[in-house]
Design an enzyme around this catalytic site. Structure first.
Site, PDB file in Angstrom:
ATOM      1  N   GLU A 167      16.094  44.103 -25.244  1.00  0.00           N
ATOM      2  CA  GLU A 167      15.336  45.161 -24.567  1.00  0.00           C
ATOM      3  C   GLU A 167      14.350  45.836 -25.488  1.00  0.00           C
ATOM      4  O   GLU A 167      14.331  47.062 -25.593  1.00  0.00           O
ATOM      5  CB  GLU A 167      16.281  46.271 -24.072  1.00  0.00           C
ATOM      6  CG  GLU A 167      17.171  45.890 -22.932  1.00  0.00           C
ATOM      7  CD  GLU A 167      17.988  47.072 -22.396  1.00  0.00           C
ATOM      8  OE1 GLU A 167      17.933  48.168 -22.973  1.00  0.00           O
ATOM      9  OE2 GLU A 167      18.678  46.878 -21.404  1.00  0.00           O
TER      10      GLU A 167
ATOM     11  N   GLU B 151      21.200  40.726 -18.296  1.00  0.00           N
ATOM     12  CA  GLU B 151      22.011  41.856 -17.826  1.00  0.00           C
ATOM     13  C   GLU B 151      21.649  42.179 -16.392  1.00  0.00           C
ATOM     14  O   GLU B 151      20.467  42.219 -16.035  1.00  0.00           O
ATOM     15  CB  GLU B 151      21.738  43.119 -18.659  1.00  0.00           C
ATOM     16  CG  GLU B 151      22.289  43.076 -20.050  1.00  0.00           C
ATOM     17  CD  GLU B 151      22.004  44.363 -20.834  1.00  0.00           C
ATOM     18  OE1 GLU B 151      21.776  45.420 -20.210  1.00  0.00           O
ATOM     19  OE2 GLU B 151      22.002  44.288 -22.073  1.00  0.00           O
TER      20      GLU B 151
END
Ligand SMILES: *[C@@H]1O[C@H](CO)[C@@H](O)[C@H](O)[C@H]1NC(C)=O
Ligand SMILES: *[C@@H]1O[C@H](CO)[C@@H](O)[C@H](O)[C@H]1NC(C)=O
Ligand SMILES: *[C@@H]1O[C@H](CO)[C@@H](O)[C@H](O)[C@H]1NC(C)=O
Ligand SMILES: *[C@@H]1O[C@H](CO)[C@@H](O)[C@H](O)[C@H]1NC(C)=O
Ligand SMILES: *[C@@H]1O[C@H](CO)[C@@H](O)[C@H](O)[C@H]1NC(C)=O
Length: 545
Positions: free
Chosen positions: A263, A444
């Site tokens: 991320e 995710e």
């Protein structure tokens, strides 16, 4: 023909004969159909007339538009609908589960410092789920569910306590143990994906739980932050590459899937613009309460260096390891956009001198330095133009984007996510269309519930089942998706909310000194789905929208 009785899943009829079941996933196309009709009618009266008089034509139009999906939804879906090599897993990250923060030579990361400064409501990862000591038990939980793969991260400051230099033997031992424990637990014979030229011998040999390893999950060693400002300095590129080299060398004989930086977009915005994630830097008026930082420039510098570090580590892997280890390296991004493979022109114009430039060499390094894209997706945003924001004198990333973003649904860090599987599908197809259809892992995806809520987590089941269905749709539309990782295996420490909100398939009793784990209903659901015994019908999707 019978359709499942559920809201918004309805029959399509022709001459009063039921001919198809339709779910809301087909609706955007239906709406397209109506817009199409609207184009051809000058006012509502004629439109109504058109609808009345030509219902058969409309019906046919709708059928053509919807039928490919309809045919599959009618029967629901199961594990068997996914390609043979498709991997289903679950994930965690080092700081969020390991605990043992000060044990066996580990030093602090920027996340330890951030948490200890009270930014997660006083919660820290000092003990977390104690996976450091309970990894065998946790691998057993993965076996119970029937996971193909486990996504976890390596704590840089556990492996290399000084950020660089000597390897910590205890840290090395821990990750070796964890990886071996995963690999020796062969569960299902149909494990492992076809990844590039993965030799069958490896596929056979590694028939256990596949380790998918992330190198940086918000947890740069604090010693490097203190020494040269961490990701704000070019020196981070060198040190990250050396750290990655150690990981490839030590674990690459068994780990075939590497994510360099998790991320990086959220990390840069949270850490350097808003100051709400480690290392907690920002400046007014964009972020509050930071003692240091510059929201206008630092997020760009940090991302720039992370891209260079990613490219450098990936190129090292390609040069020195890939031919013998046969693995792949990617990057994961939090999606409400897509990863910049180069900076777009509009971005260069708007950000101007605040945007670091790539030299020609660097640009070459960064371009295509990716074997797969890790997509992280939880929620959807509405986007609206707000170019007036550009008139402001002080800019940060949000102003530079010049749009107004609104969350879909009543999502907040105290609320469950709105169930928006279409947003995941959109991202997957967007990447397919715009970035040359690279291999994608959904790194995710999951639902957040209060940690104290019941083990009967039906909203999580609804969320997961409808998102997995969206993945199936995307596959059928040609997206190159290779795997899906639910977040998270168990309740754990979250940067937002500490231990109050949870994503786990397993409940962890944090008040119990043994930190016992208990399966939630979603663990049973995932397990049945993976075992192929669950033939899932798409009612969850419909009822949730
Ligand atoms: C910032 O600090 C002030 C004073 O310590 C506090 O009242 C406020 O809640 C803090 N704001 C945020 C967003 O943390
Ligand atoms: C932040 O960086 C920009 C661009 O480098 C500079 O113009 C500005 O003065 C800096 N702001 C702060 C608060 O240091
Ligand atoms: C547009 O951006 C400006 C500057 O950030 C902000 O003050 C304004 O509220 C935004 N407009 C809308 C409609 O969000
Ligand atoms: C949104 O969530 C808040 C807090 O949980 C709740 O009080 C409110 O009623 C919710 N609003 C809607 C429209 O569901
Ligand atoms: C979690 O809940 C507790 C008790 O209500 C509260 O004190 C704490 O601040 C919360 N933590 C976060 C990060 O919201």
């Amino acid at each position: 023909m019978k359709c499942r009785v559920a809201t918004k899943l309805f029959h399509l009829t022709q001459n009063k004969k039921k001919i198809a079941c339709v779910s809301v996933l087909s609706l955007p196309k239906f709406l397209l159909g109506f817009n199409f009709l609207r184009l051809y009618s000058s006012n509502e009266a004629t439109e109504m007339k058109l609808l009345n008089n030509n219902s058969l034509i409309i019906l046919l139009l709708l059928l053509i538009l919807a039928f490919t999906e309809v045919s599959s939804l009618e029967e629901g879906y199961s594990r068997d609908d996914f390609p043979p090599g498709f991997v289903f897993g679950s994930g965690t990250s080092a700081y969020q589960v390991e605990g043992a923060a000060e044990e066996d030579g580990r030093t602090r990361s920027i996340w330890d410092v951030f948490a200890h400064a009270g930014h997660s409501g006083g919660a820290t990862g000092d003990v977390a789920c104690d996976q450091y000591h309970k990894y065998k038990e946790d691998v057993k939980l993965m076996v119970d569910i029937g996971l193909d793969a486990y996504r976890f991260s390596i704590s840089w400051s556990r492996l290399l306590p000084s950020g660089r230099g000597p390897v910590n033997p205890k840290g090395l031992q821990y990750y070796n143990n964890l990886i071996d424990e995963l690999i020796t637990h062969g569960i299902q014979p149909h494990v492992t994906l076809h990844h590039f030229d993965l030799p069958q011998v490896l596929e056979d040999e590694y028939g256990g739980i596949q380790p998918h390893v992330t190198l940086h999950h918000f947890d740069l060693p604090q010693v490097l932050e203190d020494e040269y400002g961490g990701w704000l300095s070019r020196e981070s590129v060198r040190d990250f590459t050396a750290y990655a080299d150690t990981c490839f060398k030590e674990f690459g004989d068994r780990v075939l899937h590497w994510t360099t930086i998790n991320e990086l977009n959220v990390f840069a915005l949270g850490g350097y613009d808003q100051g709400v994630t480690p290392p907690g830097r920002c400046s007014l008026p964009f972020g509050l309460n930071c003692t240091e930082g510059n929201s206008s420039s630092e997020p760009y510098i940090a991302v720039h260096n992370m891209l260079l570090a990613h490219a450098s580590a990936t190129n090292l892997y390609k040069k020195q390891y890939q031919h013998k280890q046969h693995g792949s390296v990617g990057l994961s991004i939090y999606t409400y956009g897509a990863a910049p493979l180069n900076y777009p022109e509009t971005m260069k114009t708007r950000v101007g001198s605040r945007l670091p430039a790539f030299t020609e060499d660097e640009s070459e390094q960064v371009k295509g330095a990716i074997d797969f894209v890790g997509v992280i997706n939880y929620m959807a945003l509405y986007v609206k133009d707000n170019s007036s924001s550009l008139k402001q004198s002080l800019h940060d990333f949000n102003i530079d984007m010049a749009v107004e973003l609104t969350l879909v649904g009543n999502t907040s860090f105290n609320n469950e996510y709105a169930n928006t599987p279409w947003s995941l599908q959109q991202v997957l197809l967007y990447i397919k269309e715009n970035y040359g259809n690279p291999p994608i892992y959904i790194a995710e995806n999951g639902q957040m519930t209060p940690q104290s809520s019941s083990l009967e987590d039906t909203s999580r089941i609804q969320y997961l089942s409808s998102h997995i269905e969206a993945v199936l749709h995307s596959l059928r539309k040609g997206a190159n998706v290779r795997g899906y990782f639910q977040w998270s295996l168990m309740d754990l420490y979250e940067v937002f909310g500490g231990y109050n909100m949870s994503y786990g398939l397993y409940y962890v009793d944090f008040k119990d000194p043994y930190l016992n784990r208990y399966p939630k209903l979603s663990a049973h659901w995932y397990s049945s789905f993976l075992g192929g015994t669950l033939h899932y019908r798409s009612h969850a999707l419909s009822s949730a929208i």
